[in-house]
Design a protein around this motif. Structure first.
Motif, PDB file in Angstrom:
ATOM      1  N   PHE A  79     -51.203  -1.186   3.121  1.00 55.01           N
ATOM      2  CA  PHE A  79     -51.227  -2.347   2.244  1.00 55.01           C
ATOM      3  C   PHE A  79     -50.062  -2.259   1.266  1.00 55.01           C
ATOM      4  N   THR A  80     -49.555  -3.397   0.857  1.00 52.95           N
ATOM      5  CA  THR A  80     -48.677  -3.500  -0.302  1.00 52.95           C
ATOM      6  C   THR A  80     -49.299  -4.548  -1.197  1.00 52.95           C
ATOM      7  N   THR A  81     -49.592  -4.170  -2.435  1.00 49.06           N
ATOM      8  CA  THR A  81     -50.286  -5.052  -3.371  1.00 49.06           C
ATOM      9  C   THR A  81     -49.358  -5.440  -4.511  1.00 49.06           C
ATOM     10  N   TYR A  82     -49.381  -6.716  -4.842  1.00 48.87           N
ATOM     11  CA  TYR A  82     -48.581  -7.252  -5.940  1.00 48.87           C
ATOM     12  C   TYR A  82     -49.525  -7.824  -6.994  1.00 48.87           C
ATOM     13  N   LEU A  83     -49.402  -7.346  -8.225  1.00 52.54           N
ATOM     14  CA  LEU A  83     -50.182  -7.866  -9.343  1.00 52.54           C
ATOM     15  C   LEU A  83     -49.236  -8.481 -10.365  1.00 52.54           C
ATOM     16  N   VAL A  84     -49.704  -9.520 -11.027  1.00 52.62           N
ATOM     17  CA  VAL A  84     -48.906 -10.186 -12.048  1.00 52.62           C
ATOM     18  C   VAL A  84     -49.081  -9.520 -13.416  1.00 52.62           C
ATOM     19  N   HIS A  85     -50.266  -9.013 -13.701  1.00 46.50           N
ATOM     20  CA  HIS A  85     -50.558  -8.437 -15.018  1.00 46.50           C
ATOM     21  C   HIS A  85     -50.970  -6.970 -14.886  1.00 46.50           C
ATOM     22  N   SER A  86     -50.300  -6.095 -15.596  1.00 46.80           N
ATOM     23  CA  SER A  86     -50.670  -4.680 -15.542  1.00 46.80           C
ATOM     24  C   SER A  86     -52.086  -4.463 -16.072  1.00 46.80           C
ATOM     25  N   GLN A  87     -52.570  -5.362 -16.920  1.00 48.30           N
ATOM     26  CA  GLN A  87     -53.938  -5.256 -17.423  1.00 48.30           C
ATOM     27  C   GLN A  87     -54.972  -5.424 -16.316  1.00 48.30           C
ATOM     28  N   ASP A  88     -54.559  -5.959 -15.161  1.00 42.06           N
ATOM     29  CA  ASP A  88     -55.481  -6.145 -14.042  1.00 42.06           C
ATOM     30  C   ASP A  88     -55.600  -4.910 -13.154  1.00 42.06           C
ATOM     31  N   ILE A  89     -54.809  -3.881 -13.422  1.00 40.48           N
ATOM     32  CA  ILE A  89     -54.901  -2.667 -12.593  1.00 40.48           C
ATOM     33  C   ILE A  89     -56.318  -2.095 -12.611  1.00 40.48           C
ATOM     34  N   PRO A  90     -56.968  -1.913 -13.776  1.00 35.77           N
ATOM     35  CA  PRO A  90     -58.349  -1.412 -13.747  1.00 35.77           C
ATOM     36  C   PRO A  90     -59.301  -2.314 -12.965  1.00 35.77           C
ATOM     37  N   LYS A  91     -59.113  -3.641 -13.062  1.00 40.11           N
ATOM     38  CA  LYS A  91     -59.957  -4.566 -12.303  1.00 40.11           C
ATOM     39  C   LYS A  91     -59.740  -4.380 -10.795  1.00 40.11           C
ATOM     40  N   PHE A  92     -58.473  -4.169 -10.404  1.00 38.46           N
ATOM     41  CA  PHE A  92     -58.156  -3.951  -8.998  1.00 38.46           C
ATOM     42  C   PHE A  92     -58.801  -2.658  -8.503  1.00 38.46           C
ATOM     43  N   MET A  93     -58.704  -1.600  -9.302  1.00 40.31           N
ATOM     44  CA  MET A  93     -59.308  -0.321  -8.924  1.00 40.31           C
ATOM     45  C   MET A  93     -60.827  -0.444  -8.826  1.00 40.31           C
ATOM     46  N   THR A  94     -61.433  -1.179  -9.754  1.00 41.01           N
ATOM     47  CA  THR A  94     -62.888  -1.388  -9.716  1.00 41.01           C
ATOM     48  C   THR A  94     -63.288  -2.169  -8.475  1.00 41.01           C
ATOM     49  N   TYR A  95     -62.525  -3.211  -8.131  1.00 43.62           N
ATOM     50  CA  TYR A  95     -62.811  -3.986  -6.923  1.00 43.62           C
ATOM     51  C   TYR A  95     -62.767  -3.073  -5.697  1.00 43.62           C
ATOM     52  N   ARG A  96     -61.718  -2.259  -5.600  1.00 46.84           N
ATOM     53  CA  ARG A  96     -61.579  -1.366  -4.452  1.00 46.84           C
ATOM     54  C   ARG A  96     -62.696  -0.318  -4.408  1.00 46.84           C
ATOM     55  N   LEU A  97     -63.050   0.233  -5.559  1.00 46.87           N
ATOM     56  CA  LEU A  97     -64.149   1.209  -5.610  1.00 46.87           C
ATOM     57  C   LEU A  97     -65.438   0.616  -5.062  1.00 46.87           C
ATOM     58  N   ARG A  98     -65.675  -0.641  -5.377  1.00 50.86           N
ATOM     59  CA  ARG A  98     -66.903  -1.315  -4.948  1.00 50.86           C
ATOM     60  C   ARG A  98     -66.838  -1.765  -3.495  1.00 50.86           C
TER      61      ARG A  98
END
Length: 135
Positions: A79-98
């Motif tokens: 995968f290659t993931t592109y995020l617009v806001h660095s503040q969304d990194i924890p949300k992305f990690m939480t989504y993946r964990l779940r």
């Protein structure tokens, strides 16, 4: 069927999330899926200002693309993931964990490169994921 081995060699550090350091692949065919956004089949944006809803749509689109060529999550090699806001990194990690344990039942998660970008093709999009799979 592709022979896919997802690995974390002892000579490299422990991954910081739900990904592995490398994938070794022997395959007869590769599939390159364009970066998927939070847009439905009609092209409507799903989850404006809702990062989790956008992730669900993005990964749903990837699953649809994989199924269209006879593949599934077990065929993903990167995968290659592109995020617009660095503040969304924890949300992305939480989504993946779940969600990743459901998608990758063996616990072998494909390598993922995470990049921060200024914006995506349209302002409301918060996340885009490009995928490589082997059949």
């Amino acid at each position: 069927m592709a022979d896919i081995k997802i690995l974390n060699p002892d000579t490299l550090g422990t991954p910081l999330g739900q990904y592995s350091q490398l994938t070794r692949v022997k395959a007869s065919e590769f599939v390159f899926i364009a970066g998927q956004l939070a847009a439905n089949k009609a092209g409507d944006i799903v989850g404006v200002d809702d990062f989790d809803a956008q992730c669900a749509q993005v990964f749903g689109n990837i699953e649809t693309a994989l199924k269209s060529v006879g593949g599934g999550w077990g065929n993903v090699v990167q995968f290659t993931t592109y995020l617009v806001h660095s503040q969304d990194i924890p949300k992305f990690m939480t989504y993946r964990l779940r969600e990743f344990p459901k998608m990758f039942a063996t616990g072998a998660y494909p390598p993922n490169t995470l990049l921060m970008v200024d914006r995506l093709v349209q302002e409301p999009f918060l996340v885009e994921v490009q995928t490589v799979a082997a059949l």
